[in-house]
Motif scaffolding. Structure first.
Motif, PDB file in Angstrom:
ATOM      1  N   ARG A   1      91.359  17.482  -0.818  1.00  0.00           N
ATOM      2  CA  ARG A   1      91.432  16.288  -1.579  1.00  0.00           C
ATOM      3  C   ARG A   1      92.201  16.008  -2.847  1.00  0.00           C
ATOM      4  N   ALA A   2      91.880  16.789  -3.839  1.00  0.00           N
ATOM      5  CA  ALA A   2      92.379  16.782  -4.939  1.00  0.00           C
ATOM      6  C   ALA A   2      93.757  17.457  -5.139  1.00  0.00           C
ATOM      7  N   PHE A   3      94.150  18.195  -4.335  1.00  0.00           N
ATOM      8  CA  PHE A   3      95.175  19.092  -4.014  1.00  0.00           C
ATOM      9  C   PHE A   3      96.289  18.134  -3.720  1.00  0.00           C
ATOM     10  N   ASP A   4      95.978  17.275  -2.676  1.00  0.00           N
ATOM     11  CA  ASP A   4      96.827  16.623  -1.904  1.00  0.00           C
ATOM     12  C   ASP A   4      97.682  15.611  -3.321  1.00  0.00           C
ATOM     13  N   GLN A   5      96.820  15.083  -4.205  1.00  0.00           N
ATOM     14  CA  GLN A   5      97.520  14.441  -5.318  1.00  0.00           C
ATOM     15  C   GLN A   5      98.608  15.368  -6.363  1.00  0.00           C
ATOM     16  N   ILE A   6      97.875  16.734  -6.412  1.00  0.00           N
ATOM     17  CA  ILE A   6      98.563  17.637  -7.213  1.00  0.00           C
ATOM     18  C   ILE A   6      99.911  18.027  -6.545  1.00  0.00           C
ATOM     19  N   ARG A   7      99.857  18.190  -5.063  1.00  0.00           N
ATOM     20  CA  ARG A   7     101.152  18.446  -4.122  1.00  0.00           C
ATOM     21  C   ARG A   7     102.085  17.236  -4.312  1.00  0.00           C
ATOM     22  N   MET A   8     101.732  15.871  -4.569  1.00  0.00           N
ATOM     23  CA  MET A   8     102.636  14.862  -4.431  1.00  0.00           C
ATOM     24  C   MET A   8     103.241  14.708  -5.722  1.00  0.00           C
ATOM     25  N   SER A   9     102.511  15.292  -6.833  1.00  0.00           N
ATOM     26  CA  SER A   9     103.027  15.094  -8.210  1.00  0.00           C
ATOM     27  C   SER A   9     104.456  16.143  -8.239  1.00  0.00           C
ATOM     28  N   GLN A  10     104.532  17.049  -7.402  1.00  0.00           N
ATOM     29  CA  GLN A  10     105.784  17.914  -7.584  1.00  0.00           C
ATOM     30  C   GLN A  10     107.067  16.968  -7.058  1.00  0.00           C
ATOM     31  N   TYR A  11     106.995  16.002  -6.478  1.00  0.00           N
ATOM     32  CA  TYR A  11     107.926  15.024  -6.102  1.00  0.00           C
ATOM     33  C   TYR A  11     108.281  13.915  -7.046  1.00  0.00           C
ATOM     34  N   SER A  12     107.681  13.927  -8.169  1.00  0.00           N
ATOM     35  CA  SER A  12     107.766  13.405  -9.549  1.00  0.00           C
ATOM     36  C   SER A  12     108.312  13.963 -10.438  1.00  0.00           C
ATOM     37  N   ASN A  13     108.867  15.076 -10.533  1.00  0.00           N
ATOM     38  CA  ASN A  13     109.239  16.128 -11.663  1.00  0.00           C
ATOM     39  C   ASN A  13     108.173  16.056 -12.706  1.00  0.00           C
ATOM     40  N   SER A  14     107.062  16.333 -12.145  1.00  0.00           N
ATOM     41  CA  SER A  14     105.902  16.340 -12.852  1.00  0.00           C
ATOM     42  C   SER A  14     105.751  17.520 -13.646  1.00  0.00           C
ATOM     43  N   ASN A  15     105.169  17.297 -14.941  1.00  0.00           N
ATOM     44  CA  ASN A  15     104.937  18.167 -15.936  1.00  0.00           C
ATOM     45  C   ASN A  15     103.407  18.459 -16.484  1.00  0.00           C
ATOM     46  N   ILE A  16     102.561  19.027 -15.521  1.00  0.00           N
ATOM     47  CA  ILE A  16     101.064  19.066 -15.695  1.00  0.00           C
ATOM     48  C   ILE A  16     100.632  20.510 -15.768  1.00  0.00           C
ATOM     49  N   LYS A  17      99.677  20.668 -16.505  1.00  0.00           N
ATOM     50  CA  LYS A  17      99.135  21.901 -16.669  1.00  0.00           C
ATOM     51  C   LYS A  17      97.712  21.899 -16.287  1.00  0.00           C
ATOM     52  N   PHE A  18      97.414  22.901 -15.301  1.00  0.00           N
ATOM     53  CA  PHE A  18      96.058  22.972 -14.660  1.00  0.00           C
ATOM     54  C   PHE A  18      95.470  24.262 -15.010  1.00  0.00           C
ATOM     55  N   VAL A  19      94.113  24.200 -15.313  1.00  0.00           N
ATOM     56  CA  VAL A  19      93.261  25.399 -15.589  1.00  0.00           C
ATOM     57  C   VAL A  19      92.101  25.275 -14.518  1.00  0.00           C
ATOM     58  N   GLY A  20      92.055  26.391 -13.855  1.00  0.00           N
ATOM     59  CA  GLY A  20      91.006  26.571 -12.887  1.00  0.00           C
ATOM     60  C   GLY A  20      90.070  27.753 -13.498  1.00  0.00           C
ATOM     61  N   SER A  21      88.641  27.507 -13.593  1.00  0.00           N
ATOM     62  CA  SER A  21      87.931  28.554 -13.956  1.00  0.00           C
ATOM     63  C   SER A  21      86.810  28.575 -13.003  1.00  0.00           C
ATOM     64  N   HIS A  22      85.932  29.614 -12.949  1.00  0.00           N
ATOM     65  CA  HIS A  22      84.602  29.866 -12.065  1.00  0.00           C
ATOM     66  C   HIS A  22      85.401  30.100 -10.627  1.00  0.00           C
ATOM     67  N   ALA A  23      86.743  30.981 -10.541  1.00  0.00           N
ATOM     68  CA  ALA A  23      87.226  31.165  -9.243  1.00  0.00           C
ATOM     69  C   ALA A  23      86.929  32.492  -9.026  1.00  0.00           C
ATOM     70  N   GLY A  24      86.609  32.819  -7.574  1.00  0.00           N
ATOM     71  CA  GLY A  24      86.646  34.208  -7.211  1.00  0.00           C
ATOM     72  C   GLY A  24      85.079  34.561  -6.771  1.00  0.00           C
ATOM     73  N   VAL A  25      85.006  35.672  -6.478  1.00  0.00           N
ATOM     74  CA  VAL A  25      83.315  36.121  -5.948  1.00  0.00           C
ATOM     75  C   VAL A  25      82.696  36.638  -7.158  1.00  0.00           C
ATOM     76  N   SER A  26      83.556  36.897  -8.279  1.00  0.00           N
ATOM     77  CA  SER A  26      82.793  37.120  -9.565  1.00  0.00           C
ATOM     78  C   SER A  26      81.923  36.054 -10.355  1.00  0.00           C
ATOM     79  N   ILE A  27      81.988  34.963  -9.949  1.00  0.00           N
ATOM     80  CA  ILE A  27      81.160  33.872 -10.376  1.00  0.00           C
ATOM     81  C   ILE A  27      79.817  34.159 -10.044  1.00  0.00           C
ATOM     82  N   GLY A  28      79.517  34.775  -8.943  1.00  0.00           N
ATOM     83  CA  GLY A  28      77.981  35.577  -8.691  1.00  0.00           C
ATOM     84  C   GLY A  28      77.486  34.558  -7.786  1.00  0.00           C
ATOM     85  N   GLU A  29      76.216  34.236  -8.527  1.00  0.00           N
ATOM     86  CA  GLU A  29      75.004  33.211  -7.869  1.00  0.00           C
ATOM     87  C   GLU A  29      75.536  32.055  -7.235  1.00  0.00           C
TER      88      GLU A  29
END
Length: 224
Positions: A1-29
């Protein structure tokens, strides 16, 4: 859902910085639904995107600065777990670069990793060294663009490359390294290949076979 908005932004010469935390199995429980094991793959598909994966506080700070100065979409994946500091304030990082942390003329295999699995690679290095098995360790913190030169140099100088990542095999570090590598030596990919579950972070790294012990096992399989 959110990624579709990110995908569409590439067609507008976008300049956005994204940070993703809590990724991977190492987040645990928190469990499988919260692990974001596809994030690197998704952001690699964007035209002209940059994908960065620092491994400690210093590299994170330096790469945030590089991302801010870069025009275009940048994704930075950070790690939930507490990790040791590897780098010093004097270390420099660039988009499209890498860091060779362990290297010698006796290296038999190269391990490419980033983020949490870089720490597992360094643990494996220390354990293997005690058995007189010497490996090269490369921090591929810039996943896109990736440092082709260091990868191809490692291929020429060692028997094989092992990539290790806390991410699904499809579209992650392994495929990025493989796309940059020549066909002169094999690339083995250690990645999340089982249905993730809830548990302690290090239990899950072992379960998915992306821990230091899994790296050691793979190195020994290659050189035997």
């Amino acid at each position: 859902r959110a990624f579709d908005q990110i995908r569409m932004s590439q067609y507008s010469n976008s300049n956005i910085k994204f940070v993703g935390s809590h990724a991977g199995v190492s987040i645990g429980e928190d469990g499988a639904s919260q692990m974001g094991l596809e994030d690197i793959a998704m952001f690699r598909t964007l035209l002209g995107s940059v994908v960065l994966y620092p491994s400690d506080g210093i590299s994170t700070e330096k790469l945030v600065e590089k991302a801010a100065a870069h025009f275009g979409n940048v994704y930075i994946r950070t790690t939930r777990m507490d990790t040791p500091i590897i780098y010093s304030k004097e270390d420099d990082f660039k988009i499209g670069g890498s860091k060779v942390l362990k290297e010698s003329k006796s290296d038999v295999v190269t391990i490419c990793a980033a983020g949490i699995t870089l720490h597992e690679a360094l643990k494996a290095y220390e354990k293997l060294k005690k058995e007189n098995i010497v490996v090269r360790v490369i921090d591929v913190y810039s996943i896109k663009p990736i440092d082709k030169d260091s990868i191809r140099k490692a291929q020429k100088e060692t028997k094989a490359i092992i990539t290790v990542e806390d991410h699904f095999a499809e579209g992650g570090i392994g495929e990025a390294v493989k796309s940059a590598a020549s066909e002169s030596s094999p690339v083995y990919i250690l990645a999340v290949r089982k249905m993730p579950r809830s548990g302690k972070p290090y239990e899950l790294l072992d379960y998915e076979e992306i821990s230091s012990e899994a790296i050691i096992k793979k190195v020994k399989e290659i050189i035997r």
